[in-house]
Design an enzyme around this catalytic site. Sequence first.
Site, PDB file in Angstrom:
ATOM      1  N   GLU A 110       7.120  12.637 -12.372  1.00  0.00           N
ATOM      2  CA  GLU A 110       7.269  13.794 -13.247  1.00  0.00           C
ATOM      3  C   GLU A 110       6.187  14.835 -12.976  1.00  0.00           C
ATOM      4  O   GLU A 110       5.052  14.509 -12.634  1.00  0.00           O
ATOM      5  CB  GLU A 110       7.224  13.363 -14.717  1.00  0.00           C
ATOM      6  CG  GLU A 110       8.422  12.511 -15.124  1.00  0.00           C
ATOM      7  CD  GLU A 110       8.507  12.276 -16.629  1.00  0.00           C
ATOM      8  OE1 GLU A 110       9.621  12.380 -17.162  1.00  0.00           O
ATOM      9  OE2 GLU A 110       7.469  11.984 -17.254  1.00  0.00           O
ATOM     10  N   CYS A 360       0.471  16.043 -22.883  1.00  0.00           N
ATOM     11  CA  CYS A 360      -0.561  15.186 -22.301  1.00  0.00           C
ATOM     12  C   CYS A 360      -0.404  13.748 -22.785  1.00  0.00           C
ATOM     13  O   CYS A 360      -0.312  13.479 -23.981  1.00  0.00           O
ATOM     14  CB  CYS A 360      -1.930  15.730 -22.698  1.00  0.00           C
ATOM     15  SG  CYS A 360      -3.306  14.791 -22.022  1.00  0.00           S
TER      16      CYS A 360
END
Length: 387
Positions: A110, A360
């Site tokens: 990703e 995150c």
Amino acid sequence: MTVTLNLSRPNSALPGKKRLTGLSVPALKAEMEALGLEPKAANMRARQIRRWIHHFGTTDFAAMTDIAKDLRAQLAEKFEVERPEIADHQVSRDGTQKWLTRYGPGIEGESVYIPDVGKAGALCVSSQVGCTLNCTFCHTGTQALVRNLTAAEIVQQVIIARDALSEWPSSIEERRLTNIVFMGMGEPLYNLDNVAEAIDTISDGDGMAIGRRRITVSTAGVAPKIPELGERTGAMLAISLHATNNDLRNELVPLNRKYDIQTLFDAIRAYPGLGNAKRVTFEYVMLKGINDTLAEARDLVKLMKGVPSKINLIPFNPWPGSPYECSDWETIEEFAEVLNRAGYASPIRTPRGRDILAACGQLRSESVKVRASELRKQQASAEGAES
């Protein structure tokens, strides 16, 4: 509302052809020499091809008009310059974009474009598929390491983002992608050779032309490799810290049991070029009731003494099955105030892409480590189905 776009491209390189997309000049030169070109000619052609692919975003050898027609035909016969397959592309309501790129059977990673970061926007790239570190607050840590990404596969993440943002050639003004952060899946310093080669390609002034000062590499603390990272790349350094004492950091970041906080900070102080113009970024995820007291903020100030630095305070981004909660906003602001009063910039990171698990600590693919023999069977089966 989350929008999912179908931007799939053909899977892997064409049968019998090697993909040149993302390769460094030395790697391209080696391929040209394998075609029979003399070293000087191979170097020239490698630089021409690099410019077409990485400056102009070209996907067709026929467009490379400064290369002789017969050589272009030879290149098209043996190589291709397409992108890897995009298995999934999602766009968050806040403008964040996430790509799941398939590099081969069972190999997916990703990358995330985050608008309004740095000069314009940042691309968070992965260096590995999966991770070995098992940081307890990180979704990637729940996925075993599948393999390192190659330098070309890292660069391809940048190319895919530029395609989506229509940012070719590299010289266009007002680019939206200006910064690269190695904060995606994996530990970059456990793949340093490929990370360093990728940074050379990304920062090449005749290619992608993203300056090394706009490239940040984040590590959980592979202390022996930190000075080497600076020597080989000139990139900015970020440290995934998250605790101010060894007992807690051992729990949150198990790598700390191998390289404790003192060892880590000794390595940080040896980072080449460290100074006010090149500060270390410390990343500190705010976990409710775990690491968010004012006493810990004061301990963080003591820990950073003498290290030119800033601190990114990261509200914890939940993921399915995560064992933590995010600190209250008031607690985060009070923590930041202690750091600010001590003279350290301590911005609170605005969570981006939470609705598509792109924030995150939320990245994870479904790739699992498969025996090489099984991968070969899968590849052969896929090629048989296509024929």
